[in-house]
Enzyme design. Structure first.
Site, PDB file in Angstrom:
ATOM      1  N   LYS B  79      51.603 -12.451  38.468  1.00 30.70           N
ATOM      2  CA  LYS B  79      50.728 -12.927  39.549  1.00 30.70           C
ATOM      3  C   LYS B  79      50.510 -11.762  40.513  1.00 30.70           C
ATOM      4  CE  LYS B  79      50.935 -16.695  42.985  1.00 30.70           C
ATOM      5  NZ  LYS B  79      51.797 -17.796  43.460  1.00 30.70           N
ATOM      6  N   SER B 154      49.301 -22.070  43.554  1.00 22.88           N
ATOM      7  CA  SER B 154      48.490 -20.894  43.668  1.00 22.88           C
ATOM      8  C   SER B 154      48.520 -19.988  42.432  1.00 22.88           C
ATOM      9  CB  SER B 154      48.912 -20.078  44.896  1.00 22.88           C
ATOM     10  OG  SER B 154      50.253 -19.742  44.800  1.00 22.88           O
ATOM     11  N   SER B 178      53.683 -23.840  43.711  1.00 23.80           N
ATOM     12  CA  SER B 178      52.755 -22.867  43.134  1.00 23.80           C
ATOM     13  C   SER B 178      53.025 -22.433  41.709  1.00 23.80           C
ATOM     14  CB  SER B 178      52.673 -21.625  44.023  1.00 23.80           C
ATOM     15  OG  SER B 178      51.988 -21.961  45.213  1.00 23.80           O
TER      16      SER B 178
END
Lengths: 101, 489
Positions: B79, B154, B178
């Protein structure tokens, strides 16, 4: 316990300044509305009596995690400056604190 | 070659037997990115040349018979909140659009040392603020199961990448769901570890008392394997735990006979999609078939978790994001005349809307006259939420709950209403304030073919049990093996 139902636009402006955020007028309007309803939403926490409750900020009970006061190699000056947009002679250059009169 | 059906352990064997090479594996992933990512938009940065070069080196090592760890030569993504030395790291925010770290996060270093190969950085809601990937300043990632829908957030890019075979696993981060929510929306497996189990050093901070670093993988076994490698004490992160990391793979086949599983009533309330509830209930029965004992339990402060989490987390956000000042790194307003203007304009123009909203709210909650009413109050409610979990884990070994009240929603559905978006996290934000671990697992599909996930929640440091339970479930079911059909070209 303060129960603020809505926040004034003036207050939002002050907060934006505290947070060092330049907001456009339409953003100020939008945030005034949104933050007021968010604050109203989170105020439901006032339903709970927490007089005798301690705060939790460290959830695993760790305290005082120290290391020896020894110097270790870190970033070189070149590395430390590599992302700075404005530099001069190995220093990070900043804008003037005071405006020229 | 179809990477889809292989676990990391199986690939590892094939690598050692020289049936496949690391170069082939990496090329396969890069190929998937080239062909599918224009539609899915999972990646912000692709490390094509460096990953092939690393793969070739791994192949040379294998040819020489050198010792190989289980993830040697395996492609993975991270990420874009993980600092990766010399590879652009943006947190999906304009304010870091050209930031190139001079160091790597501890977890990235651990994976690299074990031979894992970084193929790219994935998209997310900027700074982790969101549940849909719609708050990225650069692109919206699409759910590979339905391109009109969100992959979750996210860590939406990470989850979308894993289900699309763009890498075998992804490093991601969970502060309020997330990892778990996008893992569930994309039908992958995701672990949110105990707070402090994995080092946060080098990962762009959201809420420092809540952030946890974890993994999204194709199944519980792979996820356990990678967690094993990244977990443990780190001198550079004083909040990491001293406790030894168990060998998760070693014990993963233990099964769950006689394990007590609690079904908390506050997570099965009206307002959840009927199909989501049915699928999670089916999973609960599956656990019973596998030998677990079910018990109804209650976590009375659950409904206060959303306001408490958002208030305390966001207060920490306003402090953590103060460092983005346009001076040492990141976006800067070149023509600002004074330092104050530089701050105001760099931050005003560099931060996206959701970021500004959270910084504003956090600043307000911490400001003089409001601190006690908001931040301190939220921290007290946090104690009550944690106590709920402490009490319940005296009765049962773990809990099962849905991950999200709905299946993946359409892009644009919630983006206009911040509160509506926040409320979609209702089942995941309860976990982080208590610092307990949770494993998100696929448990079926709605009639429209949309993935649904469940989470197993345990007391602090119970990752071993969660992996055992997850693996037992995945041996008896095959939800985790399904792939979107259009991906097989």
């Amino acid at each position: 316990m303060k129960k603020t139902k809505s926040i004034s636009r003036e207050k939002i402006k002050k907060i934006a300044n505290l947070a060092m955020l330049k907001l456009e007028d339409r953003e100020l309007d939008k945030f005034t509305k949104q933050l007021s309803s968010i604050v109203e939403f989170v105020s439901q926490l006032n339903e709970i009596d927490t007089k005798k409750v301690k705060t939790t900020s460290q959830v695993t009970g760790l305290e005082n995690v120290f290391r020896e006061d020894k110097v270790f190699p870190s970033l070189s000056q070149k590395e430390a400056l590599s992302n700075a947009p404005s530099q001069h002679n190995g220093y990070i250059k900043v804008k003037p604190v005071f405006k020229d009169q | 070659m179809n990477l889809s059906d292989l676990t990391i352990s199986q690939i590892h064997k094939s690598l050692l037997q020289k049936k496949i090479s690391s170069t082939e594996l990496v090329r396969c992933s890069l190929d998937k990115i080239r062909k599918l990512d224009p539609k899915i938009q999972a990646f912000l940065t692709v490390c094509e040349d460096s990953s092939i070069a690393k793969a070739k080196k791994q192949d040379e090592k294998i040819a020489k018979g050198e010792f190989q760890s289980l993830i040697s030569g395996i492609p993975y993504s991270a990420k874009d909140v993980f600092s990766t030395k010399r590879v652009k790291t943006t947190a999906s925010s304009k304010i870091l659009e050209n930031y190139i770290p001079v160091y790597s996060a501890t977890t990235v270093e651990k994976i690299e040392k074990a031979g894992g190969i970084l193929i790219g950085k994935t998209n997310n809601d900027a700074f982790g603020f969101g549940s849909s990937c719609e708050n990225s300043d650069f692109q919206i990632t699409r759910n590979p199961w339905d391109l009109e829908r969100v992959p979750g957030g996210s860590s939406g890019g990470s989850a979308a990448a894993v289900i699309s075979d763009m890498g075998m696993f992804s490093l991601a981060e969970d502060t309020g769901g997330s990892i778990r929510q996008p893992a569930s929306f994309c039908s992958t497996t995701g672990i949110k570890v105990t707070y402090g189990r994995v080092s946060r050093y080098g990962v762009i901070a959201y809420g420092s008392s809540l952030d946890t670093i974890g993994v999204i993988g194709k199944n519980a076994q792979d996820t356990a394997l990678v967690t094993q490698i990244i977990a443990g004490r780190d001198k550079k992160d004083a909040t990491t735990l001293k406790d030894k990391v168990p060998n998760y793979l070693f014990s993963i086949n233990a099964g769950i006979s006689d394990v007590k599983i609690g079904i908390p009533k506050e997570y099965f309330i009206s307002g959840i999609d009927r199909e989501v509830e049915e699928l999670v209930q089916k999973a609960v029965l599956e656990f019973e078939k596998l030998g677990a004992n079910l018990e109804n339990v209650s976590l009375p402060y659950t409904k206060y978790a959303v306001p408490s989490y958002y208030l305390s987390g966001i207060s920490e956000v306003s402090a953590n994001l103060a460092r983005y000042d346009g001076i040492r790194f990141g976006y800067w307003e070149k023509d600002a005349e004074t330092i104050e203007d530089l701050y105001l304009l760099s931050r005003g123009n560099g931060f996206g809307e959701e970021v500004k909203r959270r910084v504003m709210l956090g600043t307000y909650a911490l400001s003089s006259g409001y601190y006690d009413a908001y931040y301190k109050k939220a921290q007290k409610v946090r104690t009550l939420i944690k106590k709920d979990f402490d009490k319940v884990f005296k009765k049962v070994d773990m809990l099962i709950t849905p991950v999200s009240p709905t299946a993946p929603f359409k892009i644009g559905d919630k983006s206009e209403n911040p509160l509506k978006m926040w409320l979609s996290d209702i089942f995941t934000v309860t976990i982080n304030p208590a610092g307990v671990p949770a494993l998100s697992l696929p448990c079926g599909f709605t009639k429209k073919g949309l993935p649904v996930g469940m989470q197993l929640v345990g007391p602090q440091l119970s990752e071993e049990l969660l992996f055992q339970a997850g693996h037992a479930y995945q041996k008896a079911t095959d939800w985790h093996k399904k792939r979107p059909e259009w991906l097989n070209y």
